[in-house]
Design a protein around this motif. Structure first.
Motif, PDB file in Angstrom:
ATOM      1  N   CYS A 159       1.326  -1.278  -0.003  1.00  0.00           N
ATOM      2  CA  CYS A 159      -0.278   0.204   0.020  1.00  0.00           C
ATOM      3  C   CYS A 159       0.920   1.532  -0.005  1.00  0.00           C
ATOM      4  N   LEU A 160       0.435   2.567   0.046  1.00  0.00           N
ATOM      5  CA  LEU A 160       1.407   3.548   0.172  1.00  0.00           C
ATOM      6  C   LEU A 160       1.750   3.535   0.953  1.00  0.00           C
ATOM      7  N   CYS A 161       1.750   4.056   2.476  1.00  0.00           N
ATOM      8  CA  CYS A 161       2.540   3.586   3.636  1.00  0.00           C
ATOM      9  C   CYS A 161       3.569   2.907   3.894  1.00  0.00           C
ATOM     10  N   GLY A 162       2.814   1.353   3.198  1.00  0.00           N
ATOM     11  CA  GLY A 162       3.638   0.252   3.271  1.00  0.00           C
ATOM     12  C   GLY A 162       3.868  -0.582   5.448  1.00  0.00           C
ATOM     13  N   ALA A 163       2.487  -0.005   5.539  1.00  0.00           N
ATOM     14  CA  ALA A 163       1.512  -1.182   6.645  1.00  0.00           C
ATOM     15  C   ALA A 163       1.335  -2.551   6.239  1.00  0.00           C
TER      16      ALA A 163
ATOM     17  N   CYS B 140      -5.840  -0.356   2.760  1.00  0.00           N
ATOM     18  CA  CYS B 140      -4.858  -0.202   3.938  1.00  0.00           C
ATOM     19  C   CYS B 140      -5.335   0.911   4.712  1.00  0.00           C
TER      20      CYS B 140
ATOM     21  N   CYS C  75      -3.455   4.117   5.347  1.00  0.00           N
ATOM     22  CA  CYS C  75      -3.509   5.244   4.116  1.00  0.00           C
ATOM     23  C   CYS C  75      -4.487   5.219   2.985  1.00  0.00           C
TER      24      CYS C  75
HETATM   25 ZN   LIG Z   1      -1.670   1.780   3.745  1.00  0.00          ZN
END
Ligand SMILES: [Zn+2]
Ligand SMILES: [Zn+2]
Length: 157
Positions: A9-13, A73, A76
């Protein structure tokens, strides 16, 4: 050795790996995909046994229909997955792959529900509903009645 692609995802979570072969890209213009993505969904897919979540800290699932859930996510907001109940494969939003080089376009589904500001482009077919042709049928452009439900609902007895 099966090669695999990494995605997040965009934030890496949410991070995952998806083993080849990955399905050609299907563009879905259904109302649910429009609402979730803000445009339409471009997705590939892989078998569940070749798919691995390497970080699921931010992963949340939204049950949007009676037949499937949508992974995103919760931190994000990235659109990530579409999972049909009981299916042995998972659809993956193509833009979440770190490297999508080499993936090819398949075609467009649910064109009867597409947004009114664009025309589907690219790929080998455009169909009004969920029926993806087995072979390229670029002439299939006539729209069915737009009253059909976004997904063929399988009711369990
Ligand atoms: Zn994310
Ligand atoms: Zn859709």
């Amino acid at each position: 050795m099966v090669s695999k692609r990494e995605g997040s995802c965009l934030c890496g979570a949410v991070q995952f790996t998806a083993g080849e072969p990955l399905r050609p890209i299907v563009y879905c213009h259904c109302r649910q995909c429009r609402k979730q993505t803000g445009h339409f969904l471009a997705s590939t897919a892989t078998a569940l046994d070749r798919f691995q979540l390497t970080c699921d800290q931010g992963l949340a699932w939204y049950r949007a229909s009676e037949i499937a859930t949508r992974g995103f996510c919760r931190i994000c907001g990235s659109t990530l997955f579409w999972q049909r109940d009981g299916a042995d494969e998972i659809s993956i939003a193509a833009g979440t792959l770190d490297d999508s080089t080499g993936l090819i376009e398949d075609g467009h589904i649910f064109c009867a529900e597409k947004g009114g500001y664009y025309e589907p482009a690219g790929g080998k077919y455009q169909v009004p509903g969920s029926d993806r042709p087995a072979t390229p049928q670029p002439e299939v452009l006539a729209l069915r009645k737009p009253s059909m439900s976004p997904y063929p609902v399988k009711r369990r007895s």
